[in-house]
Design an enzyme around this catalytic site. Structure first.
Site, PDB file in Angstrom:
ATOM      1  N   TYR A   1      69.698 -22.829  32.277  1.00  0.00           N
ATOM      2  CA  TYR A   1      69.403 -22.988  30.849  1.00  0.00           C
ATOM      3  C   TYR A   1      67.982 -23.474  30.598  1.00  0.00           C
ATOM      4  O   TYR A   1      67.556 -23.604  29.454  1.00  0.00           O
ATOM      5  CB  TYR A   1      70.397 -23.955  30.204  1.00  0.00           C
ATOM      6  CG  TYR A   1      71.773 -23.370  30.103  1.00  0.00           C
ATOM      7  CD1 TYR A   1      72.527 -23.168  31.249  1.00  0.00           C
ATOM      8  CD2 TYR A   1      72.310 -22.997  28.882  1.00  0.00           C
ATOM      9  CE1 TYR A   1      73.777 -22.615  31.189  1.00  0.00           C
ATOM     10  CE2 TYR A   1      73.573 -22.438  28.814  1.00  0.00           C
ATOM     11  CZ  TYR A   1      74.292 -22.250  29.962  1.00  0.00           C
ATOM     12  OH  TYR A   1      75.539 -21.693  29.897  1.00  0.00           O
TER      13      TYR A   1
ATOM     14  N   LYS B   1      78.810 -26.065  42.938  1.00  0.00           N
ATOM     15  CA  LYS B   1      78.979 -24.866  43.754  1.00  0.00           C
ATOM     16  C   LYS B   1      78.079 -25.009  44.982  1.00  0.00           C
ATOM     17  O   LYS B   1      77.308 -24.101  45.350  1.00  0.00           O
ATOM     18  CB  LYS B   1      78.619 -23.640  42.892  1.00  0.00           C
ATOM     19  CG  LYS B   1      78.932 -22.310  43.497  1.00  0.00           C
ATOM     20  CD  LYS B   1      80.404 -22.002  43.625  1.00  0.00           C
ATOM     21  CE  LYS B   1      80.630 -20.752  44.439  1.00  0.00           C
ATOM     22  NZ  LYS B   1      81.995 -20.645  44.991  1.00  0.00           N
TER      23      LYS B   1
ATOM     24  N   ASP C   1      84.753 -23.223  41.508  1.00  0.00           N
ATOM     25  CA  ASP C   1      85.811 -22.216  41.326  1.00  0.00           C
ATOM     26  C   ASP C   1      87.188 -22.835  41.553  1.00  0.00           C
ATOM     27  O   ASP C   1      88.147 -22.539  40.842  1.00  0.00           O
ATOM     28  CB  ASP C   1      85.597 -20.989  42.219  1.00  0.00           C
ATOM     29  CG  ASP C   1      85.009 -21.310  43.578  1.00  0.00           C
ATOM     30  OD1 ASP C   1      84.513 -22.439  43.752  1.00  0.00           O
ATOM     31  OD2 ASP C   1      85.043 -20.458  44.471  1.00  0.00           O
TER      32      ASP C   1
ATOM     33  N   ASP D   1      79.500 -25.197  31.140  1.00  0.00           N
ATOM     34  CA  ASP D   1      79.658 -24.322  29.980  1.00  0.00           C
ATOM     35  C   ASP D   1      80.961 -23.532  30.110  1.00  0.00           C
ATOM     36  O   ASP D   1      81.814 -23.513  29.204  1.00  0.00           O
ATOM     37  CB  ASP D   1      78.452 -23.374  29.922  1.00  0.00           C
ATOM     38  CG  ASP D   1      78.319 -22.662  28.590  1.00  0.00           C
ATOM     39  OD1 ASP D   1      79.164 -22.907  27.710  1.00  0.00           O
ATOM     40  OD2 ASP D   1      77.382 -21.869  28.438  1.00  0.00           O
TER      41      ASP D   1
END
Ligand code: NAP
Length: 454
Positions: A191, A259, A313, A337
């Site tokens: 972002y 992640k 995930d 998000d």
């Protein structure tokens, strides 16, 4: 107070102060707001009615919210010029008055050149009137005003409490198990907006630098390229805020979501820096998951907060399968998000999910959904998201009594099955009411309903 050209500072209000990391809130705080584009004015009108009603009922005239309108999106075009969607004065007012609230704004996507801020039509030229809705409010494509607000005011945490309200239709079997507050980093990650468009000389230069100088492999030379910065400073202030929240609200755990198995120096570092700040600054209040199993035989000491981490995930399925094992999440920007919207879907959808963007001494509360342009001016959509963001705002100001009244009124209204179209279509026997009527029902039902859940 600051000098503003187009904004009127209300004479009957006072500024919220900030000292030693705490807000000092007068009885008549000036609160900057904008209603937003599309359905924004509908949900704002309902929200304003509810918040004013709760404050009046809680404090019998001794406290009052004093609104100060600021402009962004369509209202900025109307009050400044046709190319200004986020005026500097709006940023200055949010900064000066410290606590503000906002509706949703149109955010253009894709590669077209202009956008109509009334119907969100995306156009490649700039006609005098929009071919879809005939409005004259067409402006060049711009980067997200929401992201701009967060970055320019350094509102580094997007805070989303996600819980279920009794009676709200939702897709899972046990929504009452869900009570999670998500702290999403708000200023960096992809972002940061560092992107290079495929085919441009800049993109070619970045490609050459990465492949030739840095020895990196990019599968195809016709790639667009984006950069993902994640810093120690940005991570640690976010995780610090999440842990402080967990301590203040007696939450049992903070989970660092990342992640890092794939993106080691950004997402993986987010995890490591998160643990580092937890151990360095909150040593007496926290236990890490490794310590729990290696040193404490799996027995959590009373009153301590468990710091754990999960791969992003896996977190999605954990929130579906075992949501009650999670309490506060700290995430980088993009994962946060996705996770925030997926989480709120479990308890009834964006219409009922509140949000806040918080920095050091400045906070802007906001509806989490978009402008829902097809319902513009129809007085139809659910104002619950902005109303609950208003609840967060009242809590942030320390006006808990008023916040509790709003929640009571909202719960009673939902339990009476008087709801907007989005809930009505999923609730057998419900009565469909307008957005404005929903607000009025909440005010009527304040003081009724079941006790507020913790
Ligand atoms: P959206 O405005 O959130 O609407 C998508 C759908 O979600 C609506 O059609 C509606 O579904 C449902 N919905 C949204 N708000 C609702 C509400 N208050 N009550 C009941 N249902 C609601 O998403 P979008 O259509 O993708 O985006 C429209 C514009 O908003 C875009 O320009 C986007 O960039 C912008 N946006 C702004 C923000 C922000 O300002 N924070 C956030 C997201 C998107 P049904 O039609 O099925 O009832």
């Amino acid at each position: 107070m600051g000098q503003y050209k187009r904004l009127k500072v209300p004479a009957n209000g006072a500024k919220i102060g900030w000292k030693d990391g705490k807000l000092s809130v007068p009885d008549n705080p000036i609160i900057p707001f904008f209603a937003g584009d599309g359905t924004g004015p509908d949900i704002w009108n309902a929200t304003r009615l509810v918040l004013e009603g709760a404050v009046e009922k809680a404090y019998e005239g001794k406290k009052k919210l004093v609104w100060m309108e600021v402009y962004a999106g369509l209202t900025a075009l109307k009050n400044y010029d046709k190319d200004t969607v986020l005026p500097q004065e709006t940023l200055d007012a949010f900064k000066e008055f410290r606590v503000g609230i906002k509706g949703p704004l149109t955010t253009p996507a894709g590669q077209f050149k202009f956008v109509c801020l009334v119907c969100a039509a995306e156009l490649n030229d700039r006609p005098a009137k929009c071919p879809k809705c005939s409005s004259e409010w067409i402006t060049p494509r711009f980067r997200s005003v929401n992201v701009g607000l967060r970055q320019k005011l350094d509102l580094y945490a997007c805070v989303r409490p996600v819980r279920w309200f009794t009676g709200v239709p939702c897709p899972v079997k046990a929504p009452e198990k869900f009570n999670i507050v998500i702290f999403r980093e708000n200023t960096e990650d992809i972002y940061a907006g560092i992107e290079f468009q495929q085919g441009t000389p800049e993109c070619r230069e970045v490609y050459e630098f990465l492949t030739k100088k840095m020895g990196k492999k990019i599968p195809f030379p016709d790639s667009g390229i984006g950069i993902k910065p994640i810093s120690k400073t940005g991570t640690q202030r976010l995780v610090r805020m999440a842990i402080k929240y967990a301590i203040a609200h007696k939450r049992p755990s903070v989970t660092i979501v990342h992640k890092g198995n794939i993106q080691k120096f950004t997402e993986g570092a987010f995890r490591d820096w998160g643990y580092e700040v937890a151990k360095a600054e909150f040593r007496d209040q926290i236990v890490t998951e490794a310590e729990l199993w290696d040193d404490l035989g799996g027995k959590m000491p009373a009153g301590k907060i468990l710091i754990k981490d999960r791969i992003a995930d896996q977190t999605f399925q954990q929130l579906l399968l075992r949501p009650d094992e999670y309490s506060v999440l700290a995430t980088p920007n993009l994962n946060g998000d996705y996770l925030s919207d997926a989480a709120v879907a479990q308890v009834g959808g964006l219409g009922i999910g509140p949000g806040a963007n918080i920095g050091d001494g400045v906070a802007v509360f906001e509806a989490t959904h978009g402008t829902a342009p097809k319902y513009t001016n129809k007085d139809q959509v659910n104002p619950g998201s902005l109303i609950l963001s208003g609840v967060m705002m009242l809590e942030h100001m320390g006006w808990q009594e008023a916040a509790d009244l709003v929640v009571k009124g909202l719960e009673a209204t939902i339990q009476a099955k008087t709801v907007t179209y989005d809930f009505e279509r999923q609730m057998p026997g419900a009565k469909k009411i307008k957005c404005s009527e929903f607000g009025a029902e909440i005010v009527k039902n304040m003081g009724a309903g079941k006790p507020v859940a913790a």
